[in-house]
Design an enzyme around this catalytic site. Structure first.
Site, short mmCIF file in Angstrom:
data_model
loop_
_atom_site.label_atom_id
_atom_site.label_comp_id
_atom_site.label_asym_id
_atom_site.label_seq_id
_atom_site.Cartn_x
_atom_site.Cartn_y
_atom_site.Cartn_z
N CYS A 388 -7.03 4.91 2.31
CA CYS A 388 -6.15 3.76 2.06
C CYS A 388 -6.88 2.64 1.32
CB CYS A 388 -5.52 3.30 3.37
SG CYS A 388 -4.00 2.39 3.08
N HIS A 547 -3.15 7.98 5.28
CA HIS A 547 -4.04 8.02 6.45
C HIS A 547 -3.97 9.42 7.06
CE1 HIS A 547 -5.07 3.75 6.80
NE2 HIS A 547 -3.86 3.50 6.37
N GLU A 549 -5.90 10.90 8.83
CA GLU A 549 -6.46 10.96 10.19
C GLU A 549 -5.37 10.98 11.26
OE1 GLU A 549 -6.83 8.51 8.01
OE2 GLU A 549 -6.67 6.52 8.92
N1 GLN Z 1 -4.83 -3.74 2.40
C1 GLN Z 1 -4.37 -2.62 1.69
C2 GLN Z 1 -2.87 -2.66 1.44
O1 GLN Z 1 -2.15 -3.34 2.10
C3 GLN Z 1 -4.75 -1.31 2.40
C4 GLN Z 1 -4.13 -1.16 3.75
C5 GLN Z 1 -4.80 -0.10 4.59
O2 GLN Z 1 -5.93 0.27 4.34
N2 GLN Z 1 -4.12 0.35 5.62
O3 GLN Z 1 -2.38 -2.01 0.54
#
Ligand code: GLN
Length: 570
Positions: A388, A547, A549
């Site tokens: 992410c 994600h 995970e």
């Molecule tokens: N801050 C980034 C976004 O909002 C990534 C978010 C995250 O890693 N869950 O796009």
């Protein structure tokens, strides 16, 4: 519906979640369908706004829920996709009743907390008992958050008690997970706090059928006898649950005391299958006694509460790594490194590691340190997995240091960036103007179309889907966001929780520099949202906007974690 209620005594954090998940796993092995519900007595509507350093990670469901991390254990143990509705909070219950009252649905009645609150709780639990295919789960396990004696627990205990009348005593089992301290100056395991917890539970009309005794050591017969007298239950319903190396051993430990059989006997059901723990056992043994190990640096933002550092904020990543290790027969030593340390260089420390992970995150602190770590991994051929924010920062690093876009950034950190390679999409900007921040997050499972790549190879081991008929079914029965999929096209479903995206206007320049985008979500309006990146010449340099995970299980590891750990071993 057969109901098992799990509550906790003495202190919080004794492992009610793992106990709940383990009981579910045992019943599954005996051939039953099982679901699990977590009740959180806090007023927050969901866990989306909770600080991870205080409350642990936020768990994201396929249907876009941001819920308590304990439900992650349910998915990891039980292997199914839990819905957001399986996390009930006080906030949801009160909001529903007040909203109904405002709509005039109570026709002038006086809405007193009892019985309206417990009734709403019960109807939510019953809702969870329904399977997506319309049938009903054989067992619903409800874990009550907090500790017996907390004021805010009362309506939930009241609701569970009244299920006894509705479903019949045979169909409701109460389990107390308690803690037995061994004070070092006394050197003896103490049962008194457990006796008092039982008494507090009795005050709610609840008499535990089983007491699961958490402690640093196994329970001896003398202590069992004491609790037996107090709880007024046979001593073979008092289960010893000492600390063990791996949480995945907990169901095996319970089964060594025949918990499954005792539970079925009490609830008047016959086993439908013979458990086969052989594979599970082998994986647990691999976790406990690995023949070799790899060292992984997890470079993130770590804030400690007092003297305690909460590695719980990345619990799913830790778990996915341990699943990969178990399946490959290697141990994983994770060092959590505060990225702030590398803000001004110094990432050479990473030379001593077999792999680097940059997890998800929000905001500007420690961001330069993460970018420096990514550069180090890219230039030195160290296996790298970006998750992410980890993918967004890898793109910024590549734009700056390979494509010559000096000052490239995400507008989350630098709204005036010269090269805003990570940005909100135009469609989101209007929504943000109205301060509807929640509406601009990409939450839950999205389909990503995959092209020939390492990422596709990784997913080919079983997670990938190509069949549009399956996709059609998915579309009907659950809220996956599939976007536009062409017949026969390989795609995967992974969960998201972010607001920013790779800015489309920079993609060509990044590709020219050598960055490959092997997967994307084709949104219904035709926009392509980048989901994966990789560097073909690097031993393993892969990142994803998702994600993965959240979908890793001990016996079904998330493919990118498996391949990352394999690369670390190599
Ligand atoms: N801050 C980034 C976004 O909002 C990534 C978010 C995250 O890693 N869950 O796009």
């Amino acid at each position: 519906m057969k109901l098992i209620v799990v509550s906790g005594g003495v202190i919080s954090g004794v492992g009610k979640g793992i106990a709940t998940a383990s009981i579910g796993k045992i019943l599954q092995e005996y051939g039953f369908s099982v679901t699990a519900v977590k009740i959180d007595p806090y007023l927050n509507y969901d866990a989306g706004t909770l600080r991870p350093t205080e409350h642990g990670e936020v768990w994201v469901t396929d249907d876009g829920g941001e819920i308590d991390q304990d439900l992650g254990n349910y998915e990891r143990f039980l292997g199914f996709q839990i819905s957001r509705r399986n996390n009930i909070t006080t906030g949801q219950v009160y909001k529903e009743i007040i909203d109904k009252e405002r709509r005039g649905e109570f026709l002038g009645q006086t809405i007193s907390p009892f019985p309206f609150i417990p009734n709403e709780i019960k109807s939510r639990v019953k809702e969870c008992a329904r399977r997506p295919d319309g049938g009903e789960y054989d067992f619903v396990i409800v874990e009550i958050g907090g500790t017996i004696g907390d004021y805010e627990n009362a309506p939930f205990l009241f609701a569970m008690k009244s299920f006894e009348i509705e479903l019949g005593k045979d169909s409701v089992t109460n389990m107390l997970v308690s803690y037995l301290p061994v004070p070092p100056n006394v050197g003896e395991m103490k049962t008194k706090p457990t006796q008092q917890a039982i008494r507090m539970l009795n005050e709610h009309g609840i008499f535990p059928d089983f007491v699961l005794c958490r402690s640093t050591e196994p329970l001896d017969d003398v202590r069992k006898k004491k609790i037996e007298t107090y709880a007024n239950i046979p001593s073979d319903h008092i289960i010893s649950a000492p600390d063990i190396k791996s949480v995945y051993r907990v169901p095996l430990n319970f089964e060594s005391q025949n918990l499954g059989y005792k539970l079925m006997k009490l609830m008047n059901v016959m086993p439908r299958a013979t458990p086969d723990w052989s594979k599970w056992k082998e994986l647990v043994e691999n976790i406990e006694n690995p023949s070799r190990s790899v060292k992984v640096a997890m470079v993130g933002k770590y804030v400690s509460t007092g003297n305690f550092n909460l590695s719980d904020s990345y619990i799913s990543i830790n778990s996915a790594l341990s699943h990969a290790g178990a399946n490959l027969g290697v141990g994983i030593d994770i060092d959590w490194i505060d990225s702030g340390k590398f803000d001004n260089g110094g990432s050479d420390v990473l030379d001593g590691y077999d792999g680097v992970i940059i997890p998800g995150g929000f905001g500007g602190s420690g961001v330069e340190g993460k970018i420096n770590s990514i550069r180090h991994a890219r230039e030195n051929g160290t296996p790298f997995l970006g998750l992410c924010y980890g993918m967004q920062l890898a793109i910024i690093e590549f734009a700056r240091n390979v494509c010559g876009m000096e000052g490239a950034h995400t507008t989350e950190v630098d709204p005036q960036a010269r090269y805003p390679v990570i940005d909100v999409l135009p469609s989101q900007k209007a929504i943000l103007k109205n301060k509807e921040y929640g509406g601009t997050m990409r939450l839950g499972a999205y389909a990503a179309v995959l092209e020939k790549s390492k990422v596709l190879d990784a997913y080919s081991s079983g997670r990938m889907k190509t069949d549009m008929k399956i996709a059609g079914l998915i579309r009907k029965s659950s809220p996956f966001r599939l976007g536009i999929l062409n017949e026969g096209e390989p795609f995967v479903l992974e969960r998201h929780r972010h607001r920013y995206e790779v800015a489309p206007k920079f993609i060509d320049a990044l590709k020219k520099g050598g960055l490959v985008f092997p997967g994307f979500h084709r949104r219904d309006d035709g926009a392509n949202l980048m989901e994966f990146i990789e560097l073909p010449e690097h031993p393993f340099f892969v990142a994803t906007q998702a994600h993965p995970e959240f979908k890793s299980r001990l016996d079904d590891t998330a493919p990118l974690f498996l391949e990352f750990v394999r690369a670390c071993v190599d």
